[in-house]
Design a protein around this motif. Structure first.
Motif, PDB file in Angstrom:
ATOM      1  N   UNK A   1       0.859  -1.182   0.000  1.00 21.95           N
ATOM      2  CA  UNK A   1       0.000   0.000   0.000  1.00 21.95           C
ATOM      3  C   UNK A   1       0.896   1.234   0.000  1.00 21.95           C
ATOM      4  N   UNK A   2       0.729   2.069  -1.009  1.00 20.15           N
ATOM      5  CA  UNK A   2       1.502   3.319  -1.100  1.00 20.15           C
ATOM      6  C   UNK A   2       0.537   4.487  -1.188  1.00 20.15           C
ATOM      7  N   UNK A   3       0.867   5.586  -0.517  1.00 15.68           N
ATOM      8  CA  UNK A   3       0.060   6.790  -0.646  1.00 15.68           C
ATOM      9  C   UNK A   3       0.948   8.017  -0.659  1.00 15.68           C
ATOM     10  N   UNK A   4       0.490   9.027  -1.365  1.00 13.67           N
ATOM     11  CA  UNK A   4       1.235  10.283  -1.428  1.00 13.67           C
ATOM     12  C   UNK A   4       1.097  11.033  -0.111  1.00 13.67           C
ATOM     13  N   UNK A   5       1.772  12.161  -0.005  1.00 15.03           N
ATOM     14  CA  UNK A   5       1.775  12.908   1.245  1.00 15.03           C
ATOM     15  C   UNK A   5       0.355  13.370   1.619  1.00 15.03           C
ATOM     16  N   UNK A   6       0.145  13.536   2.924  1.00 21.52           N
ATOM     17  CA  UNK A   6      -1.105  14.068   3.447  1.00 21.52           C
ATOM     18  C   UNK A   6      -0.812  15.451   4.021  1.00 21.52           C
ATOM     19  N   UNK A   7      -1.646  16.412   3.682  1.00 19.42           N
ATOM     20  CA  UNK A   7      -1.460  17.778   4.156  1.00 19.42           C
ATOM     21  C   UNK A   7      -2.621  18.192   5.051  1.00 19.42           C
ATOM     22  N   UNK A   8      -2.300  18.880   6.130  1.00 22.30           N
ATOM     23  CA  UNK A   8      -3.318  19.410   7.016  1.00 22.30           C
ATOM     24  C   UNK A   8      -3.005  20.855   7.366  1.00 22.30           C
ATOM     25  N   UNK A   9      -3.984  21.526   7.943  1.00 18.32           N
ATOM     26  CA  UNK A   9      -3.809  22.938   8.280  1.00 18.32           C
ATOM     27  C   UNK A   9      -4.598  23.236   9.550  1.00 18.32           C
ATOM     28  N   UNK A  10      -4.031  24.081  10.406  1.00 20.05           N
ATOM     29  CA  UNK A  10      -4.715  24.406  11.652  1.00 20.05           C
ATOM     30  C   UNK A  10      -4.407  25.835  12.075  1.00 20.05           C
ATOM     31  N   UNK A  11      -5.461  26.567  12.385  1.00 19.60           N
ATOM     32  CA  UNK A  11      -5.334  27.877  13.017  1.00 19.60           C
ATOM     33  C   UNK A  11      -5.873  27.731  14.427  1.00 19.60           C
ATOM     34  N   UNK A  12      -5.020  27.980  15.422  1.00 17.13           N
ATOM     35  CA  UNK A  12      -5.441  27.754  16.809  1.00 17.13           C
ATOM     36  C   UNK A  12      -6.236  28.915  17.379  1.00 17.13           C
ATOM     37  N   UNK A  13      -6.167  30.081  16.724  1.00 18.31           N
ATOM     38  CA  UNK A  13      -6.894  31.244  17.241  1.00 18.31           C
ATOM     39  C   UNK A  13      -7.159  32.200  16.087  1.00 18.31           C
ATOM     40  N   UNK A  14      -8.356  32.792  16.026  1.00 15.26           N
ATOM     41  CA  UNK A  14      -8.688  33.649  14.886  1.00 15.26           C
ATOM     42  C   UNK A  14      -7.801  34.884  14.763  1.00 15.26           C
ATOM     43  N   UNK A  15      -7.109  35.287  15.834  1.00 15.82           N
ATOM     44  CA  UNK A  15      -6.243  36.457  15.774  1.00 15.82           C
ATOM     45  C   UNK A  15      -4.873  36.137  15.193  1.00 15.82           C
ATOM     46  N   UNK A  16      -4.591  34.838  15.020  1.00 10.80           N
ATOM     47  CA  UNK A  16      -3.318  34.436  14.421  1.00 10.80           C
ATOM     48  C   UNK A  16      -3.466  34.501  12.907  1.00 10.80           C
ATOM     49  N   UNK A  17      -2.668  35.329  12.256  1.00  6.56           N
ATOM     50  CA  UNK A  17      -2.827  35.538  10.816  1.00  6.56           C
ATOM     51  C   UNK A  17      -2.322  34.359  10.004  1.00  6.56           C
ATOM     52  N   UNK A  18      -1.343  33.640  10.524  1.00  7.52           N
ATOM     53  CA  UNK A  18      -0.795  32.503   9.795  1.00  7.52           C
ATOM     54  C   UNK A  18      -0.890  31.258  10.666  1.00  7.52           C
ATOM     55  N   UNK A  19      -1.566  30.251  10.144  1.00  3.93           N
ATOM     56  CA  UNK A  19      -1.705  29.013  10.880  1.00  3.93           C
ATOM     57  C   UNK A  19      -0.526  28.089  10.660  1.00  3.93           C
ATOM     58  N   UNK A  20      -0.686  26.857  11.052  1.00  5.72           N
ATOM     59  CA  UNK A  20       0.368  25.854  10.950  1.00  5.72           C
ATOM     60  C   UNK A  20      -0.047  24.807   9.921  1.00  5.72           C
ATOM     61  N   UNK A  21       0.796  24.580   8.940  1.00  6.33           N
ATOM     62  CA  UNK A  21       0.568  23.511   7.968  1.00  6.33           C
ATOM     63  C   UNK A  21       1.411  22.308   8.377  1.00  6.33           C
ATOM     64  N   UNK A  22       0.782  21.141   8.442  1.00  7.20           N
ATOM     65  CA  UNK A  22       1.510  19.937   8.816  1.00  7.20           C
ATOM     66  C   UNK A  22       1.355  18.894   7.721  1.00  7.20           C
ATOM     67  N   UNK A  23       2.320  17.979   7.658  1.00  2.46           N
ATOM     68  CA  UNK A  23       2.366  17.067   6.520  1.00  2.46           C
ATOM     69  C   UNK A  23       2.909  15.711   6.924  1.00  2.46           C
TER      70      UNK A  23
END
Length: 223
Positions: free
Chosen positions: A145-167
């Protein structure tokens, strides 16, 4: 074509249950047999749309509801579309092979600020071989079983202009097994999962590791 109507347990900032997810699932495909039924091939395209999909309401504090949960809100425009291809057949009398490929493209509403996408590409290949003659009690098999990368994104607070992208990087899992049937009552199986001991996240939302290399030997008696 299928309508989607999925009740939700999430509550909004006013502690009211969200309305159900509404949408549609459309799939079209073709299935064919070749070589007198020895090979089966399928090809399908699909499109899934969902509205009022429940996501975290980041304008509200965490765990702000009376029961200690967090507030959610419904958003429109969540969509997945792609293709699926599969092949299954006998190469010869005792050798069976299955192969499949899936492509998924996911589109999300701009207000969906905590998400993890499915892998865009995934491939599965498995095989099973039943020996004949002096080794007719033995069968072996395996799968990849092979799969390409998985990407996620999270903003922990609406006042944070740039969230965290994880992979999660692309990875491949290999499983193997062999079975020996001594007679009608006794058989033994040796199996190995994640043979190469690949380290990966099974769930990157909560950072859960996938199962490491595992080898099992079992003897079974039936009556």
């Amino acid at each position: 074509y299928t309508d989607i109507f999925t009740p939700q347990n999430y509550k909004d900032k006013n502690n009211n249950l969200l309305a159900p997810v509404l949408g549609s699932n459309l799939e079209a495909g073709i299935k064919s047999e070749f070589y007198a039924g020895q090979l089966m091939a399928t090809f399908a395209v699909f499109n899934t749309k969902q509205d009022n999909y429940g996501v975290r309401d980041l304008t509200q504090p965490d765990y702000s509801l009376p029961d200690g949960s967090s507030a959610y809100k419904g958003i429109d425009g969540t969509e997945s579309k792609g293709v699926e291809i599969s092949l299954s057949g006998h190469i010869n009398q005792g050798w069976l092979v299955n192969a499949g490929y899936t492509y998924v493209d996911t589109t999300r509403n701009k207000d969906d600020l905590i998400w993890t996408n499915l892998p865009e590409h995934s491939v599965k290949l498995s095989t099973h071989y039943q020996f004949s003659g002096a080794l007719d009690k033995l069968n072996i098999g395996g799968g990849i079983k092979w799969q390409s990368e998985i990407t996620g994104y999270s903003v922990s607070h609406p006042l944070i202009s740039e969230g965290v992208t994880y992979e999660q990087d692309a990875y491949m899992l290999i499983n193997l097994h062999a079975n020996w049937r001594f007679n009608k009552s006794w058989n033994a199986t040796l199996s190995a999962t994640n043979v190469t001991d690949e380290t990966y996240w099974a769930n990157i939302d909560f950072a859960n590791y996938g199962e490491p290399q595992n080898i099992n030997f079992t003897v079974k008696w039936t009556y």
